[in-house]
Design a protein around this motif. Structure first.
Motif, PDB file in Angstrom:
ATOM      1  N   GLY A 205     -61.238 -11.378 -68.710  1.00 34.16           N
ATOM      2  CA  GLY A 205     -60.551 -12.434 -67.966  1.00 34.16           C
ATOM      3  C   GLY A 205     -59.063 -12.154 -67.870  1.00 34.16           C
ATOM      4  N   GLU A 206     -58.473 -12.519 -66.738  1.00 37.04           N
ATOM      5  CA  GLU A 206     -57.033 -12.287 -66.545  1.00 37.04           C
ATOM      6  C   GLU A 206     -56.242 -13.480 -67.099  1.00 37.04           C
ATOM      7  N   GLY A 207     -55.028 -13.222 -67.546  1.00 30.77           N
ATOM      8  CA  GLY A 207     -54.160 -14.314 -68.008  1.00 30.77           C
ATOM      9  C   GLY A 207     -54.288 -14.555 -69.504  1.00 30.77           C
ATOM     10  N   GLU A 208     -53.906 -15.766 -69.915  1.00 21.89           N
ATOM     11  CA  GLU A 208     -53.821 -16.081 -71.352  1.00 21.89           C
ATOM     12  C   GLU A 208     -55.164 -16.364 -71.996  1.00 21.89           C
ATOM     13  N   HIS A 209     -56.168 -16.681 -71.172  1.00 20.87           N
ATOM     14  CA  HIS A 209     -57.447 -17.141 -71.730  1.00 20.87           C
ATOM     15  C   HIS A 209     -58.618 -16.447 -71.036  1.00 20.87           C
ATOM     16  N   PHE A 210     -59.670 -16.186 -71.790  1.00 18.76           N
ATOM     17  CA  PHE A 210     -60.894 -15.641 -71.179  1.00 18.76           C
ATOM     18  C   PHE A 210     -61.465 -16.677 -70.207  1.00 18.76           C
ATOM     19  N   SER A 211     -61.751 -17.880 -70.708  1.00 19.08           N
ATOM     20  CA  SER A 211     -62.218 -18.929 -69.794  1.00 19.08           C
ATOM     21  C   SER A 211     -62.205 -20.303 -70.453  1.00 19.08           C
ATOM     22  N   ALA A 212     -61.669 -21.284 -69.694  1.00 18.63           N
ATOM     23  CA  ALA A 212     -61.632 -22.685 -70.135  1.00 18.63           C
ATOM     24  C   ALA A 212     -62.939 -23.407 -69.826  1.00 18.63           C
TER      25      ALA A 212
ATOM     26  N   LEU B  17     -59.778  -4.420 -73.833  1.00 20.21           N
ATOM     27  CA  LEU B  17     -60.355  -3.762 -72.657  1.00 20.21           C
ATOM     28  C   LEU B  17     -60.656  -2.292 -72.944  1.00 20.21           C
ATOM     29  N   ALA B  18     -59.721  -1.608 -73.597  1.00 16.96           N
ATOM     30  CA  ALA B  18     -59.949  -0.187 -73.910  1.00 16.96           C
ATOM     31  C   ALA B  18     -61.172  -0.046 -74.817  1.00 16.96           C
ATOM     32  N   LYS B  19     -61.282  -0.946 -75.790  1.00 16.47           N
ATOM     33  CA  LYS B  19     -62.448  -0.908 -76.686  1.00 16.47           C
ATOM     34  C   LYS B  19     -63.728  -1.197 -75.887  1.00 16.47           C
ATOM     35  N   GLY B  20     -63.642  -2.176 -74.983  1.00 16.57           N
ATOM     36  CA  GLY B  20     -64.811  -2.538 -74.176  1.00 16.57           C
ATOM     37  C   GLY B  20     -65.275  -1.374 -73.322  1.00 16.57           C
ATOM     38  N   ILE B  21     -64.321  -0.679 -72.719  1.00 18.26           N
ATOM     39  CA  ILE B  21     -64.686   0.446 -71.854  1.00 18.26           C
ATOM     40  C   ILE B  21     -65.259   1.586 -72.706  1.00 18.26           C
ATOM     41  N   ALA B  22     -64.668   1.811 -73.866  1.00 26.40           N
ATOM     42  CA  ALA B  22     -65.185   2.878 -74.739  1.00 26.40           C
ATOM     43  C   ALA B  22     -66.627   2.567 -75.161  1.00 26.40           C
TER      44      ALA B  22
ATOM     45  N   VAL C 114     -74.114  -5.442 -70.888  1.00 19.35           N
ATOM     46  CA  VAL C 114     -72.820  -6.030 -70.542  1.00 19.35           C
ATOM     47  C   VAL C 114     -71.992  -6.223 -71.815  1.00 19.35           C
ATOM     48  N   VAL C 115     -70.743  -5.774 -71.752  1.00 14.74           N
ATOM     49  CA  VAL C 115     -69.816  -5.927 -72.875  1.00 14.74           C
ATOM     50  C   VAL C 115     -68.766  -6.958 -72.459  1.00 14.74           C
ATOM     51  N   ALA C 116     -68.608  -8.036 -73.231  1.00  5.58           N
ATOM     52  CA  ALA C 116     -67.588  -9.049 -72.899  1.00  5.58           C
ATOM     53  C   ALA C 116     -66.367  -8.842 -73.782  1.00  5.58           C
ATOM     54  N   VAL C 117     -65.194  -8.861 -73.153  1.00  3.77           N
ATOM     55  CA  VAL C 117     -63.924  -8.720 -73.879  1.00  3.77           C
ATOM     56  C   VAL C 117     -63.241 -10.083 -73.849  1.00  3.77           C
ATOM     57  N   LEU C 118     -63.043 -10.668 -75.027  1.00  2.00           N
ATOM     58  CA  LEU C 118     -62.598 -12.063 -75.120  1.00  2.00           C
ATOM     59  C   LEU C 118     -61.170 -12.154 -75.626  1.00  2.00           C
ATOM     60  N   HIS C 119     -60.456 -13.179 -75.157  1.00  7.00           N
ATOM     61  CA  HIS C 119     -59.126 -13.460 -75.683  1.00  7.00           C
ATOM     62  C   HIS C 119     -58.809 -14.915 -75.362  1.00  7.00           C
ATOM     63  N   GLY C 120     -57.863 -15.500 -76.111  1.00  5.51           N
ATOM     64  CA  GLY C 120     -57.484 -16.884 -75.847  1.00  5.51           C
ATOM     65  C   GLY C 120     -58.687 -17.816 -75.933  1.00  5.51           C
TER      66      GLY C 120
ATOM     67  N   LEU D 146     -62.518 -12.047 -64.479  1.00  6.30           N
ATOM     68  CA  LEU D 146     -62.335 -13.425 -64.009  1.00  6.30           C
ATOM     69  C   LEU D 146     -60.869 -13.546 -63.616  1.00  6.30           C
ATOM     70  N   LYS D 147     -60.626 -14.008 -62.424  1.00  6.20           N
ATOM     71  CA  LYS D 147     -59.275 -13.908 -61.883  1.00  6.20           C
ATOM     72  C   LYS D 147     -58.805 -15.246 -61.335  1.00  6.20           C
ATOM     73  N   ARG D 148     -58.823 -16.244 -62.218  1.00  9.62           N
ATOM     74  CA  ARG D 148     -58.331 -17.579 -61.826  1.00  9.62           C
ATOM     75  C   ARG D 148     -57.395 -18.063 -62.921  1.00  9.62           C
ATOM     76  N   PRO D 149     -56.424 -17.234 -63.285  1.00  9.85           N
ATOM     77  CA  PRO D 149     -55.625 -17.558 -64.471  1.00  9.85           C
ATOM     78  C   PRO D 149     -54.864 -18.878 -64.343  1.00  9.85           C
ATOM     79  N   HIS D 150     -54.506 -19.261 -63.104  1.00 10.89           N
ATOM     80  CA  HIS D 150     -53.768 -20.526 -62.944  1.00 10.89           C
ATOM     81  C   HIS D 150     -54.635 -21.711 -63.338  1.00 10.89           C
ATOM     82  N   LYS D 151     -55.968 -21.543 -63.344  1.00 13.16           N
ATOM     83  CA  LYS D 151     -56.886 -22.592 -63.813  1.00 13.16           C
ATOM     84  C   LYS D 151     -57.545 -22.149 -65.111  1.00 13.16           C
ATOM     85  N   ARG D 152     -56.908 -21.245 -65.796  1.00 11.99           N
ATOM     86  CA  ARG D 152     -57.383 -20.732 -67.092  1.00 11.99           C
ATOM     87  C   ARG D 152     -58.806 -20.184 -66.984  1.00 11.99           C
ATOM     88  N   ASN D 153     -59.083 -19.590 -65.830  1.00 13.21           N
ATOM     89  CA  ASN D 153     -60.408 -19.020 -65.553  1.00 13.21           C
ATOM     90  C   ASN D 153     -61.536 -20.035 -65.730  1.00 13.21           C
ATOM     91  N   ALA D 154     -61.236 -21.302 -65.409  1.00 14.75           N
ATOM     92  CA  ALA D 154     -62.302 -22.306 -65.369  1.00 14.75           C
ATOM     93  C   ALA D 154     -63.339 -21.831 -64.352  1.00 14.75           C
TER      94      ALA D 154
END
Ligand code: 1HE
Length: 278
Positions: A75-82, A207-212, A118-124, A40-48
């Motif tokens: 997701g890119e940036g500080e948050h997975f998705s708002a 991400l490394a864990k997700g890919i593994a 599908v493996v989801a990697v979450l943060h923020g 997800l590549k909308r970090p300026h909108k917190r991946n809304a």
């Protein structure tokens, strides 16, 4: 092919033709052997999640090439998705609200019941529709910064991206009710302990864990993965179609209220509360 899809392909050399059809700029895809990594590549909108992104996810999962055996979603940036892009919610009538929710259901069905695990990697922040998206994946890894919430209650609306069906499977009806009623947030460890994620890892290691894990999953026989993804939930839980329909109706009714409109306006005009860690 759109300009945007060309851009996505340039960013990720080595794609097979049509690997990433019509991807919007809010999504990036990278192929690593038989694994695809979607970001997800909308970090300026917190991946809304706006409609374009949700439809882009659907297109990607529908068009997945045969040699891809598992997908990692992050997701890119500080948050997975708002969650839901609240700017798109303000002026919908009930019929449009039902269709909007149903469009999320269709897109996320292609994740949950797509061709590969599908493996989801979450943060923020993993909140609202962001948590609904994560719940459509089969394996969830949470970096320590992760926090979960369902702020729909405080925005005067109701979940519409499948949470009524998928979240009770993970955490039970009662915990979901409490989360929505009180606006509670769970941190990564708490989320792990109640079943929101399968793993907790340090920040930056997801991400490394997700890919593994995706590579491990890709080694399984395709029919085994097919059975796990498609047959197991249906055998275990029956058909959730009635749940999705009821959720769409409730989401549209809640969104149509004056109270919801006022609260969404509050958020968009910076008066509403942010969903901060508990
Ligand atoms: C958004 C959204 C959004 C950020 N829709 N624009 N989701 C929520 O109720 C969560 C709302 N968001 C937040 O609580 C906070 O943004 C965060 C805690 C996630 C991040 O805080 P922060 O300080 O890092 O970022 P910010 O300054 O709040 O946001 C940066 C920009 O992203 C800002 O826009 P800008 O034009 O002023 O720069 C925000 O307006 C924008 N933004 N979140 C639209 N969600 C299918 S039904 C599902 C129903 C739901 O998902 S309801 C839950 C909605």
């Amino acid at each position: 092919m759109s300009k945007m899809s060309k851009k996505a392909k340039r960013l990720a050399p080595g794609f097979a033709p049509d690997f990433a059809p019509d991807l919007p700029a809010s999504l990036a895809v990278e192929q690593r052997g038989n694994i695809a990594v979607v970001t997800l590549k909308r970090p300026h909108k917190r991946n809304a999640l706006d409609d374009t992104t949700v439809l882009g996810l659907q297109s990607f999962f529908v068009a997945l090439l045969k040699d891809i055996k598992a997908v990692v979603l992050n997701g890119e940036g500080e948050h997975f998705s708002a969650g839901l892009d609240l700017t798109e919610l303000t002026e919908r009538n009930t019929a449009e609200g039902v269709e909007h929710s149903a469009s999320w259901h269709r897109a996320f069905q292609h994740i949950e019941f797509g061709r590969v695990p599908v493996v989801a990697v979450l943060h923020g922040a993993v909140v609202g529709g962001g948590l609904e998206l994560a719940a459509a994946a089969h394996v969830r890894i949470a970096e320590r910064s992760t926090y979960y919430a369902l702020p729909e209650g405080s925005r005067g609306i109701y979940v519409g991206g499948g949470a009524s069906v998928r979240l009770p499977r993970l955490i039970g009806v009662s915990r979901m009710q409490e989360m929505m009623l009180t606006g509670r947030t769970y941190n990564a460890e708490e989320g792990y302990s109640i079943g929101l994620s399968h793993y907790v890892v340090e920040d930056g290691e997801g991400l490394a864990k997700g890919i593994a894990l995706a590579k491990r999953i890709a080694e399984n026989a395709p029919m085994t993965n097919f059975a796990i993804v498609h047959a197991l939930p249906r055998i275990a839980e029956g058909d959730p179609a009635a749940g999705y329909l009821a959720e769409s109706l409730m989401a549209a009714i809640a969104q149509g209220s004056d109270e919801a409109k006022a609260r969404l306006k509050d958020f968009l005009e910076k008066r509403g509360k942010k969903v901060l860690r508990g």
